[in-house]
Design a protein around this motif. Structure first.
Motif, short mmCIF file in Angstrom:
data_model
loop_
_atom_site.label_atom_id
_atom_site.label_comp_id
_atom_site.label_asym_id
_atom_site.label_seq_id
_atom_site.Cartn_x
_atom_site.Cartn_y
_atom_site.Cartn_z
N PRO A 99 117.07 38.10 34.47
CA PRO A 99 117.52 39.06 35.49
C PRO A 99 116.55 39.10 36.66
CG PRO A 99 116.54 40.21 33.63
CD PRO A 99 116.63 38.76 33.23
N SER A 100 117.05 39.56 37.81
CA SER A 100 116.18 39.71 38.98
C SER A 100 115.26 40.90 38.78
CB SER A 100 117.04 39.92 40.23
OG SER A 100 117.73 41.15 40.15
N VAL A 101 114.26 41.00 39.65
CA VAL A 101 113.33 42.13 39.58
C VAL A 101 114.09 43.44 39.78
CG1 VAL A 101 111.28 43.19 40.59
CG2 VAL A 101 111.46 40.70 40.46
N LYS A 102 115.04 43.44 40.72
CA LYS A 102 115.83 44.64 40.98
C LYS A 102 116.62 45.05 39.75
CE LYS A 102 117.78 44.88 44.97
NZ LYS A 102 118.71 44.65 46.12
N GLU A 103 117.19 44.08 39.04
CA GLU A 103 117.94 44.39 37.83
C GLU A 103 117.03 44.96 36.75
OE1 GLU A 103 121.54 41.06 37.96
OE2 GLU A 103 119.57 40.49 37.21
N ILE A 104 115.83 44.42 36.64
CA ILE A 104 114.88 44.93 35.65
C ILE A 104 114.50 46.38 35.98
CG2 ILE A 104 112.53 44.70 34.75
CD1 ILE A 104 112.80 41.69 35.08
N VAL A 105 114.19 46.63 37.24
CA VAL A 105 113.78 47.98 37.66
C VAL A 105 114.91 48.98 37.44
CG1 VAL A 105 113.07 49.40 39.63
CG2 VAL A 105 112.07 47.13 39.29
N ASN A 106 116.12 48.59 37.83
CA ASN A 106 117.26 49.51 37.69
C ASN A 106 117.61 49.80 36.24
OD1 ASN A 106 117.51 49.68 40.47
ND2 ASN A 106 119.09 48.08 40.59
N SER A 107 117.24 48.90 35.33
CA SER A 107 117.59 49.09 33.92
C SER A 107 116.58 49.96 33.18
CB SER A 107 117.68 47.73 33.23
OG SER A 107 116.41 47.13 33.15
N LEU A 108 115.42 50.21 33.80
CA LEU A 108 114.40 51.01 33.12
C LEU A 108 114.81 52.49 33.10
CD1 LEU A 108 111.16 49.43 34.66
CD2 LEU A 108 112.08 49.07 32.36
N PRO A 109 114.57 53.18 32.00
CA PRO A 109 114.87 54.62 31.93
C PRO A 109 114.05 55.38 32.97
CG PRO A 109 114.43 53.73 29.75
CD PRO A 109 114.07 52.65 30.72
N LYS A 116 99.56 51.61 35.15
CA LYS A 116 99.40 51.56 36.61
C LYS A 116 99.40 50.12 37.11
CE LYS A 116 96.91 55.94 37.13
NZ LYS A 116 95.66 56.61 37.61
N LYS A 117 98.78 49.23 36.32
CA LYS A 117 98.74 47.82 36.71
C LYS A 117 100.14 47.24 36.77
CE LYS A 117 96.98 43.32 35.27
NZ LYS A 117 96.23 42.56 34.21
N LEU A 118 100.95 47.53 35.74
CA LEU A 118 102.32 47.01 35.71
C LEU A 118 103.16 47.65 36.80
CD1 LEU A 118 104.15 45.05 34.24
CD2 LEU A 118 104.81 46.90 32.67
N GLN A 119 102.92 48.93 37.08
CA GLN A 119 103.64 49.60 38.17
C GLN A 119 103.38 48.90 39.50
OE1 GLN A 119 102.52 53.73 38.21
NE2 GLN A 119 104.19 54.36 36.86
N LEU A 120 102.11 48.57 39.73
CA LEU A 120 101.73 47.91 40.97
C LEU A 120 102.38 46.53 41.06
CD1 LEU A 120 100.06 47.84 43.56
CD2 LEU A 120 98.14 46.95 42.21
N GLU A 121 102.32 45.78 39.97
CA GLU A 121 102.94 44.45 39.95
C GLU A 121 104.44 44.54 40.18
OE1 GLU A 121 101.84 42.88 36.19
OE2 GLU A 121 99.81 42.30 36.82
N MET A 122 105.08 45.54 39.57
CA MET A 122 106.52 45.71 39.72
C MET A 122 106.88 46.04 41.17
SD MET A 122 108.98 48.31 37.58
CE MET A 122 108.22 49.78 38.28
N GLN A 123 106.11 46.94 41.79
CA GLN A 123 106.38 47.32 43.18
C GLN A 123 106.17 46.13 44.11
OE1 GLN A 123 103.71 50.60 43.69
NE2 GLN A 123 104.97 52.04 42.49
N GLN A 124 105.12 45.36 43.86
CA GLN A 124 104.86 44.18 44.70
C GLN A 124 105.98 43.15 44.55
OE1 GLN A 124 101.01 42.96 43.31
NE2 GLN A 124 99.90 44.21 44.80
N ALA A 125 106.38 42.90 43.29
CA ALA A 125 107.43 41.91 43.04
C ALA A 125 108.75 42.35 43.65
CB ALA A 125 107.58 41.69 41.53
N LEU A 126 109.06 43.63 43.52
CA LEU A 126 110.31 44.15 44.09
C LEU A 126 110.31 44.04 45.61
CD1 LEU A 126 113.00 45.56 43.46
CD2 LEU A 126 111.81 47.75 43.63
N LYS A 127 109.19 44.37 46.22
CA LYS A 127 109.09 44.27 47.68
C LYS A 127 109.23 42.83 48.14
CE LYS A 127 105.96 45.32 51.52
NZ LYS A 127 104.61 45.86 51.91
N MET A 128 108.57 41.92 47.45
CA MET A 128 108.63 40.51 47.84
C MET A 128 110.04 39.94 47.64
SD MET A 128 104.97 39.27 46.25
CE MET A 128 105.07 37.60 46.87
N GLU A 129 110.70 40.36 46.56
CA GLU A 129 112.07 39.89 46.32
C GLU A 129 113.02 40.38 47.41
OE1 GLU A 129 114.20 39.52 42.23
OE2 GLU A 129 114.83 41.45 43.05
N GLU A 130 112.88 41.64 47.79
CA GLU A 130 113.73 42.20 48.84
C GLU A 130 113.47 41.52 50.18
OE1 GLU A 130 112.79 46.32 48.67
OE2 GLU A 130 114.22 46.76 47.04
#
Length: 429
Positions: A99-109, A116-130
């Motif tokens: 799945p895309s980063v957006k799909e992963i983020v949207n599927s999280l409860p 915090k490290k994973l949050q930062l990585e997720m935000q960076q990946a989502l921004k770069m994907e967009e």
């Protein structure tokens, strides 16, 4: 046998059909990912892509595709395993598009807790994907997307390439991941393959091998990603050493100077009495090899003690794979050490008894003394045996078509498949 379970009061044909169909649906008559030996967070689905809900045995869920949940690693194991002294076996895994980063983020409860490290990585990946999606939309450039799809299909895409194309360059630790290999039944299902002493695995990042949660990056592994076909082989030799040993204790570093690659190849050459595991990418072996006295040696990822080892797959953040236990493979393992041959893991599961043999067996045993009861029992056995036979033959025909389709995507030969007794051409004759 549902038909012969109660000779005193025999069930009806409808009852036998329902019981046999349920049994086939729960546990198909071929090797599959086990319903009872998988973490509940994983989805074991039909390799056609949708969960089978039909009661017809010919449309049963073959349980050969697995989709991960959106949290940590979880494991599934196959229904059959390689026992001690049973020989050399092989299976392969097709890595599917994650799945895309957006799909992963949207599927999280909404209340999910992540570091915090994973949050930062997720935000960076989502921004770069967009940003990448917006850039593609502005340019209207579909050429790169077409090349990406082709790479994923023909097996040339690597995990790094896939992450970059998804806007994840610089954050390789975020996203979907796969680990696969072999595990005993005692391996933890709520953990990745290689987490404990009961399992041995390889991961998609760098092709690192892992056992007891200890990772080794520089053994000659290769990273893999969507479109790649990863092969897993095991050798269970007669009279194996029962103690778990490391290859280095058997092959100590020689006194004469040799290259690191040669030394690694010597470490990876098992002794004749040692069980071992190997990995392949698109048919080619991982590990280090040398030619010694005209013989090709090396390439073993692990030396393992005796036990029953099952194919094992662990998935992270929505990763998906499709498993192939044979008898045909997309890529046959090649460039093997001299004299080493593998048989498909599907050989561990014998085909169901034919209708004729089932009737002959029940007639010989004759559990019902009365002729009319015996005749009814024979009819019930025929119904059950026919359902099993139909399910197996349907699976074999689908197996041939699936492997043929995957090979054609990669421009590989299909001659052996076309001559298989379950190929469309042979089935029509």
């Amino acid at each position: 046998s549902a038909a012969a379970s109660s000779p005193g009061t025999l069930p009806s044909i409808d009852q036998v059909q329902q019981a046999a169909t349920k049994s086939i649906t729960d546990s198909p008559p071929f090797i599959h990912l086990s319903k009872t030996d998988s973490a509940p967070q994983l989805k074991i689905i039909n390799s056609g892509g949708s969960t089978a809900d039909s009661s017809a045995p010919s449309n049963i869920n073959d349980r050969l595709t697995c989709k991960g949940g959106m949290r940590g690693y979880r494991m599934t194991r196959a229904s059959h395993g390689a026992p001690p002294a049973s020989g050399n076996y092989y299976y392969e895994v097709v890595i599917l598009e994650p799945p895309s980063v957006k799909e992963i983020v949207n599927s999280l409860p909404p209340n999910v807790r992540i570091s915090k490290k994973l949050q930062l990585e997720m935000q960076q990946a989502l921004k770069m994907e967009e940003e990448q999606e917006n850039q593609k939309a502005k340019e209207g450039d579909t050429q790169n997307e077409g090349e990406e799809s082709k790479a994923a299909v023909d097996g040339t895409a690597s995990p790094t390439t896939s992450r970059q194309n998804k806007g994840m360059e610089g954050t390789p630790s975020f996203g979907s991941h796969v680990r696969l290999g072999w595990s005993m039944r005692t391996g933890d299902l709520q953990a990745p393959v290689g987490y404990d002493k009961w399992s041995y695995g390889i991961r998609d990042i760098n092709g690192s091998k892992i056992h007891c949660s200890k990772r080794e990056d520089n053994w000659g592994g290769e990273e893999f990603g969507p479109g790649d076909v990863v092969g897993c082989a095991i050798s269970m030799v007669p009279d194996s050493t029962m103690e778990s040993t490391t290859v280095s204790s058997v092959n100590p570093r020689p006194s004469s100077p040799i290259s690191q690659q040669q030394y690694q190849a010597q470490l990876q050459q098992p002794q004749p009495n040692q069980n071992h595991i190997r990995f392949f990418k698109n048919g080619y072996p991982m590990g280090e090899f040398i030619i010694s006295k005209g013989k090709r040696e090396g390439g073993a990822a692990f030396i393992i003690p005796d036990g029953v080892y099952y194919p094992a797959i662990s998935l992270y953040m929505g990763a998906s794979v499709k498993v192939n236990f044979g008898p045909h493979f997309i890529y046959q393992p090649r460039k093997l050490p001299t004299g080493l041959k593998f048989q498909p893991l599907s050989n561990l599961c014998k085909p169901p008894v034919s209708v004729e043999d089932a009737v002959a067996k029940i007639s010989k045993e004759r559990p019902c003394r009365k002729p009319e009861m015996h005749q009814k029992l024979v009819e019930l056995v025929k119904v059950e045996a026919q359902l099993l036979e139909d399910a197996y033959q349907s699976h074999r025909a689908k197996h041939v078509m699936d492997v043929m389709e995957e090979r054609k995507k990669r421009n590989l030969k299909t001659d052996d498949l076309e001559n298989d007794e379950f190929s469309p051409k042979k089935m029509e004759e």
